[in-house]
Design an enzyme around this catalytic site. Structure first.
Site, PDB file in Angstrom:
ATOM      1  N   ARG A 262       6.056  -3.186 -19.226  1.00 16.63           N
ATOM      2  CA  ARG A 262       6.077  -3.739 -17.762  1.00 16.63           C
ATOM      3  C   ARG A 262       7.265  -2.871 -16.938  1.00 16.63           C
ATOM      4  NH1 ARG A 262       9.870  -7.101 -17.141  1.00 16.63           N
ATOM      5  NH2 ARG A 262       9.181  -8.432 -18.541  1.00 16.63           N
TER       6      ARG A 262
ATOM      7  N   LYS B 222      -8.574   3.615  -3.670  1.00 16.43           N
ATOM      8  CA  LYS B 222      -9.339   4.467  -2.580  1.00 16.43           C
ATOM      9  C   LYS B 222      -9.513   5.822  -2.929  1.00 16.43           C
ATOM     10  CE  LYS B 222      -9.188   0.326  -0.627  1.00 16.43           C
ATOM     11  NZ  LYS B 222      -8.212  -0.006   0.300  1.00 16.43           N
TER      12      LYS B 222
ATOM     13  N   TYR C 174      -4.174  -2.751   7.647  1.00 16.10           N
ATOM     14  CA  TYR C 174      -5.268  -3.243   6.867  1.00 16.10           C
ATOM     15  C   TYR C 174      -4.958  -4.987   6.697  1.00 16.10           C
ATOM     16  CZ  TYR C 174      -7.346  -4.177   2.426  1.00 16.10           C
ATOM     17  OH  TYR C 174      -8.145  -4.617   1.402  1.00 16.10           O
TER      18      TYR C 174
ATOM     19  N   ASP D 250       1.469   4.177   5.302  1.00 21.95           N
ATOM     20  CA  ASP D 250       0.411   3.990   4.522  1.00 21.95           C
ATOM     21  C   ASP D 250      -0.665   5.187   4.419  1.00 21.95           C
ATOM     22  OD1 ASP D 250      -2.115   3.152   3.387  1.00 21.95           O
ATOM     23  OD2 ASP D 250      -1.607   0.981   3.813  1.00 21.95           O
TER      24      ASP D 250
HETATM   25  C1  LIG Z   1      -7.115  -1.134   0.603  1.00 19.75           C
HETATM   26  C2  LIG Z   1      -5.985  -0.890   1.313  1.00 19.75           C
HETATM   27  C3  LIG Z   1      -4.772  -1.462   1.046  1.00 19.75           C
HETATM   28  C4  LIG Z   1      -4.828  -2.694   0.060  1.00 19.75           C
HETATM   29  O1  LIG Z   1      -5.002  -2.090  -1.257  1.00 19.75           O
HETATM   30  P1  LIG Z   1      -5.475  -2.775  -2.459  1.00 19.75           P
HETATM   31  O2  LIG Z   1      -5.458  -1.840  -3.631  1.00 19.75           O
HETATM   32  O3  LIG Z   1      -6.839  -3.331  -2.061  1.00 19.75           O
HETATM   33  O4  LIG Z   1      -4.556  -4.037  -2.653  1.00 19.75           O
HETATM   34  C5  LIG Z   1      -3.750  -1.143   1.866  1.00 19.75           C
HETATM   35  N1  LIG Z   1      -3.701  -0.307   2.716  1.00 19.75           N
HETATM   36  C6  LIG Z   1      -4.947   0.284   3.178  1.00 19.75           C
HETATM   37  C7  LIG Z   1      -4.987   1.071   4.243  1.00 19.75           C
HETATM   38  C8  LIG Z   1      -6.225   0.096   2.490  1.00 19.75           C
HETATM   39  O5  LIG Z   1      -7.276   0.752   2.870  1.00 19.75           O
END
Ligand SMILES: *Cc1c(COP(=O)(O)O)cnc(C)c1O
Length: 388
Positions: A49, A199, A102, A174
């Site tokens: 962890r 992604k 998001y 982000d």
């Molecule tokens: C998918 C996404 C998230 C969230 O991520 P998860 O891995 O689905 O929890 C946050 N910000 C953006 C821009 C995203 O595309």
């Protein structure tokens, strides 16, 4: 700090690091615990962890790619955002976030704010008057998401960071849509970068993951402490797979972008295509800022379907190489109808305010041959024209 280019960092991190068998590719360590070398002597890793060799290498690759000093890999992008706010904000503090952030980020911040964990204000960050008014309230944290989803709105990172500094706010970007291959927020003055590694970073649509990267070592240490405290850290197997995915990041991002450029050119010739949203288009509102702060325009794009809603459904249903699915950034091409999919929880009023119409379609351009992708779009447009 590595002086190499992103593609090199992505390929080389951890290669030939195995001292036991000299494996070229780092092996996977699934063990939950590690022996203490001697009484009272704490090893580098003691319990998974708090730390693990595979997660450690992935963190190194990510903070070197983003020019940060440390990172914490989490079990998803949402938990990366949750870790960031847990570590840096208290009940009297304010977060300023984009009104079109998001959906999961909106839900997380809103729900925790309602519980009294902190205060949150969602603003249209492309409206300078509204954004300046929010910054004047001296927030503790500011979140940027640029380019945004699904309209790829662009926010000036350097400009925002200057204003944030004047009021003592910390800024996180982000960077999920562009990755460090096309945008380096820490070099533009941001304090943190956050990714949903689900992604483009992993890039194969088979691991859910996230990361927070800090510019300052002190912030990175605090994040590591909190990551262990709240149990937000990623697993060894996910870390192993994500590092495997990162190996091809530079090559993947280049092809995603090349193909999206060909598709954009094709879309501009189509009578059933209305407004097109992509930072590379000269008329796109954030085009000049994108040119200044990005080293590539990225491959996420959206457009308004200019036929009837029935024709739109015919178009989407007849595509064979664009899967109708949420998420983005994988090797496979996807099409998404934000109003009934990713953004459906927003409700009609909020959708309208964010400019997300029911005619809007979002493409995540994958790594199939671009000519095949265009031929597929073309046959679906033809069928939807015939159907009218
Ligand atoms: C998918 C996404 C998230 C969230 O991520 P998860 O891995 O689905 O929890 C946050 N910000 C953006 C821009 C995203 O595309």
């Amino acid at each position: 700090m590595s002086t190499h280019k992103p593609a090199t960092i992505a390929v080389r991190t951890g290669i030939e690091s195995d001292t036991q068998h000299h494996a070229v590719v780092p092996p996977i360590y699934l063990s939950t615990n590690y022996g203490f070398p001697a009484f009272g002597e704490v090893p580098k890793y003691d319990y998974t962890r708090s730390g693990n060799p595979n997660r450690g290498l992935l963190e190194q690759a990510l903070y070197e790619l983003e020019s940060g000093s440390g990172a914490v890999v989490t079990n998803c992008g949402t938990s990366a955002l949750n870790l960031w706010v847990s570590a840096f904000i208290g009940p009297d503090d304010l977060i300023v976030a984009p009104h079109d952030c998001y959906g999961g980020t909106y839900r997380l911040f809103n729900t925790r704010a309602q519980k009294g964990d902190f205060k949150v204000e969602f603003v249209d960050q492309s409206n300078p008057t509204a954004f300046d008014a929010a910054i004047a309230k001296k927030p503790k944290l500011i979140l940027l998401e640029t380019p945004s989803n699904p309209l790829v709105r662009v926010v000036d990172i350097a400009e925002t960071c200057k204003k944030a500094q004047q009021v003592g706010a910390l800024v996180a970007v982000d960077n999920t849509f562009l990755t460090p291959v096309y945008q380096k927020p820490l070099e533009l003055g941001a304090d943190f970068v956050i990714h949903s590694t689900t992604k483009f970073i992993n890039g194969h649509s088979d691991v859910i993951g996230g990361v927070v990267i800090a510019k300052d070592a002190e912030h990175a240490e605090k994040l590591a402490w909190w990551g262990n405290c709240i149990g937000a850290t990623g697993t060894p197997f996910d870390s192993y797979l994500t590092l495997r995915g990162i190996r091809t990041l530079g090559a993947r991002m280049r092809v995603h972008e090349e193909s999206s450029q060909q598709i954009l050119q094709y879309l501009q010739t189509q009578p059933l295509v209305g407004a097109i949203f992509h930072p590379s288009l000269p008329h796109h509102p954030g085009h000049d800022i994108a040119k200044k702060q990005q080293s590539g325009f990225g491959s996420m794009l959206s457009f308004e379907f200019a036929g009837s809603y029935e024709q739109l459904k015919t178009f989407v249903s007849n595509l064979k190489l664009f899967s109708l699915a949420e998420s983005l950034g994988g090797v496979e091409s996807l099409i998404c109808h934000p109003a009934t999919m990713t953004h459906r929880a927003m409700g009609e009023a909020a959708l309208a305010e964010a400019g997300v119409s029911h005619q809007l379609l979002r493409l995540s351009v994958g790594l199939e041959d671009a000519e095949d992708l265009i031929a597929d779009l073309n046959q679906a447009f033809t069928l939807s024209k015939e159907g009218c």
